[in-house]
Design a protein around this motif. Sequence first.
Motif, PDB file in Angstrom:
ATOM      1  N   LYS A   1       0.825  -1.221   0.017  1.00  0.00           N
ATOM      2  CA  LYS A   1       0.171   0.013   0.033  1.00  0.00           C
ATOM      3  C   LYS A   1       0.832   1.431  -0.011  1.00  0.00           C
ATOM      4  O   LYS A   1       0.623   2.327  -0.788  1.00  0.00           O
ATOM      5  CB  LYS A   1      -0.689   0.117   1.074  1.00  0.00           C
TER       6      LYS A   1
ATOM      7  N   TYR B   1       0.441  15.168 -13.681  1.00  0.00           N
ATOM      8  CA  TYR B   1       0.305  16.570 -13.875  1.00  0.00           C
ATOM      9  C   TYR B   1       0.491  17.431 -12.862  1.00  0.00           C
ATOM     10  O   TYR B   1       0.152  16.996 -11.504  1.00  0.00           O
ATOM     11  CB  TYR B   1      -1.409  16.498 -14.469  1.00  0.00           C
TER      12      TYR B   1
ATOM     13  N   TYR C   1      -9.587  18.789  -2.711  1.00  0.00           N
ATOM     14  CA  TYR C   1      -8.348  18.757  -3.095  1.00  0.00           C
ATOM     15  C   TYR C   1      -8.210  18.056  -4.335  1.00  0.00           C
ATOM     16  O   TYR C   1      -6.818  17.831  -4.796  1.00  0.00           O
ATOM     17  CB  TYR C   1      -7.822  17.821  -1.839  1.00  0.00           C
TER      18      TYR C   1
HETATM   19  N1  SAJ Z   1      -2.556  15.137  -8.188  1.00  0.00           N
HETATM   20  C1  SAJ Z   1      -1.633  16.034  -9.028  1.00  0.00           C
HETATM   21  N2  SAJ Z   1      -1.173  15.434 -10.134  1.00  0.00           N
HETATM   22  C2  SAJ Z   1      -1.527  14.263 -10.678  1.00  0.00           C
HETATM   23  C3  SAJ Z   1      -2.418  13.321  -9.774  1.00  0.00           C
HETATM   24  C4  SAJ Z   1      -2.750  13.967  -8.587  1.00  0.00           C
HETATM   25  O1  SAJ Z   1      -1.529  17.312  -8.621  1.00  0.00           O
HETATM   26  O2  SAJ Z   1      -1.207  13.770 -11.616  1.00  0.00           O
HETATM   27  C5  SAJ Z   1      -3.195  15.598  -7.006  1.00  0.00           C
HETATM   28  C6  SAJ Z   1      -4.603  15.702  -6.806  1.00  0.00           C
HETATM   29  O3  SAJ Z   1      -5.112  16.773  -7.100  1.00  0.00           O
HETATM   30  C7  SAJ Z   1      -4.772  15.493  -5.335  1.00  0.00           C
HETATM   31  C8  SAJ Z   1      -3.470  14.501  -4.922  1.00  0.00           C
HETATM   32  O4  SAJ Z   1      -2.785  14.584  -6.077  1.00  0.00           O
HETATM   33  O5  SAJ Z   1      -4.668  16.748  -4.644  1.00  0.00           O
HETATM   34  C9  SAJ Z   1      -4.018  13.088  -4.738  1.00  0.00           C
HETATM   35  O6  SAJ Z   1      -4.963  12.783  -5.688  1.00  0.00           O
HETATM   36  P1  SAJ Z   1      -4.923  11.263  -6.252  1.00  0.00           P
HETATM   37  O7  SAJ Z   1      -5.925  10.984  -6.969  1.00  0.00           O
HETATM   38  O8  SAJ Z   1      -3.597  10.729  -6.372  1.00  0.00           O
HETATM   39  O9  SAJ Z   1      -5.289  10.363  -4.894  1.00  0.00           O
HETATM   40  P2  SAJ Z   1      -6.442  10.417  -3.701  1.00  0.00           P
HETATM   41  O10 SAJ Z   1      -6.081  10.815  -2.365  1.00  0.00           O
HETATM   42  O11 SAJ Z   1      -7.729  11.002  -4.392  1.00  0.00           O
HETATM   43  O12 SAJ Z   1      -6.917   8.753  -3.780  1.00  0.00           O
HETATM   44  C10 SAJ Z   1      -5.893   7.928  -3.734  1.00  0.00           C
HETATM   45  C11 SAJ Z   1      -6.130   6.876  -4.853  1.00  0.00           C
HETATM   46  N3  SAJ Z   1      -5.721   7.524  -6.027  1.00  0.00           N
HETATM   47  C12 SAJ Z   1      -5.289   7.030  -7.160  1.00  0.00           C
HETATM   48  O13 SAJ Z   1      -4.477   6.072  -6.928  1.00  0.00           O
HETATM   49  C13 SAJ Z   1      -5.659   7.718  -8.487  1.00  0.00           C
HETATM   50  C14 SAJ Z   1      -5.081   5.754  -4.377  1.00  0.00           C
HETATM   51  O14 SAJ Z   1      -3.770   6.178  -4.296  1.00  0.00           O
HETATM   52  C15 SAJ Z   1      -5.350   5.054  -3.011  1.00  0.00           C
HETATM   53  O15 SAJ Z   1      -6.149   3.895  -3.199  1.00  0.00           O
HETATM   54  C16 SAJ Z   1      -6.225   6.105  -2.304  1.00  0.00           C
HETATM   55  O16 SAJ Z   1      -5.485   7.423  -2.275  1.00  0.00           O
HETATM   56  C17 SAJ Z   1      -5.983   5.627  -0.849  1.00  0.00           C
HETATM   57  O17 SAJ Z   1      -6.790   5.587  -0.212  1.00  0.00           O
HETATM   58  O18 SAJ Z   1      -4.653   5.648  -0.390  1.00  0.00           O
END
Ligand code: SAJ
Length: 429
Positions: free
Chosen positions: A215, A261, A333
């Motif tokens: 994880k 991004y 967020y």
């Molecule tokens: N973000 C960026 N650039 C990117 C991707 C994300 O700036 O390219 C930012 C987003 O805007 C956000 C933050 O990162 O502020 C986190 O976004 P996220 O979608 O990566 O993560 P969470 O916290 O919404 O959900 C994540 C899950 N998301 C994905 O894998 C896409 C996963 O990592 C986990 O299953 C979950 O958290 C968890 O429960 O740990």
Amino acid sequence: MDLEKKIKTKKATITIMGMGYVGLPLACGFASAGFKIFGLDNNSQKTKKINQGISYIEDVKNNEIKTNIKNKRLFATTDESVLKKSDIIIICVPTPLDEYKQPDISLLKESVNTVKKFLKKEQLIILESTTYPGTTQEIVLPILEKNGLKEGKDFFLVFSPERVDPGNKKYKVKNIPKVVGGISKKGTNLACLTYASFIDKIVPVSSPKVAEMSKLLENTFRIVNISMIDEMALLCGKMNIDIWEVIEAAKTKPYGFMPFYPGPGIGGHCISIDPFYLSWKAKEYNFYARFIELAGQINSQMPHFVVTKIIFALNKNKKSLNGSKILIWGVSYKKDISDTRESAAYSVIEDLIKKRAKIEYFDPFVKKFKVKNKKIKRVSDKNLQTYDCIVILADHSDFDYEKIAQKAKLVVDTRNAIKSRKYKNVFHL
Ligand code: SAJ
């Protein structure tokens, strides 16, 4: 009837501790699969809402809860004695960081001590809360075995990391593979059997440590790559290169590349938090997880970079930040969700207020927003031209961002919501 049989016949009673964005979807999944579920939470507001069939989690619809309440498969309660009549207990409580970015597993320990009070033979205990490798073996197991019961013989202890992507329409609990690592093989098998009742793919591993680490690898992968692209954005800004065009070009590579991004700062209570559980534990081995620490440093500077971008934009119009009227577009967020935890909007707005800008916000998902206990005025998306600058922090879908560019005096766009580069009044990260 032994536990395995109870699981196979769906006669097992399951209590899920923590009715949040992990626990509630899980409770609905198991209830729909035919199990009797207790949703245990210390917040009576939440338990009341669930029993009224009202969801407070975006990814769970009201009727999903209503159906399970109606057919008496789901019941929410604050009464921990339901653990006495539970064959399976799944712990889904928050594991945040404290103010020094140190892991805070106090809620987790509290839940485990509560489970210990009611621990009995043939019970399966599963921990889902994200935590550092070793927690299940070193912290949870000793607490539970204090009563003299033995894991693998009398009860079973497993770690199975939650995987929820808030707002993701495609991947829900049912179709996200579930990693399962038990202290004993029998525990692993029983947990696999339990999750297989409604989850498509189960991934057994050799120990809780492997499951805990997998994880943290997933989320470290994200924070490192997102921070790397943020740093690239800073560099491209200096070199006057459009980072967004660079990413579009790079992602045409059909192998060996995955786009991330830039953004105003990584929010959410997973990506910006979980990796620091690992870098903290690493120090016990005299090991410094530099990628994680560096990612954290870059991430913590992004809101400041956004504010300097706003100052730069206002400067073009000979406007000082002091006294300027700024609209923050989107405070969650990330887009299309209402969750504001760890949102970059907090740091950006706090900095702008310190520099005496006048702040209002627009966000269809977030009804109220406070920064350092100061209520920020929520407005509609009308009269955009009355603001000196509009700052897009969350690019919620179904809005015409071109129109924002046409109507606004200035826009700082941290999400590339405005795709066209013809607007001289729009400044991208
Ligand atoms: N973000 C960026 N650039 C990117 C991707 C994300 O700036 O390219 C930012 C987003 O805007 C956000 C933050 O990162 O502020 C986190 O976004 P996220 O979608 O990566 O993560 P969470 O916290 O919404 O959900 C994540 C899950 N998301 C994905 O894998 C896409 C996963 O990592 C986990 O299953 C979950 O958290 C968890 O429960 O740990």
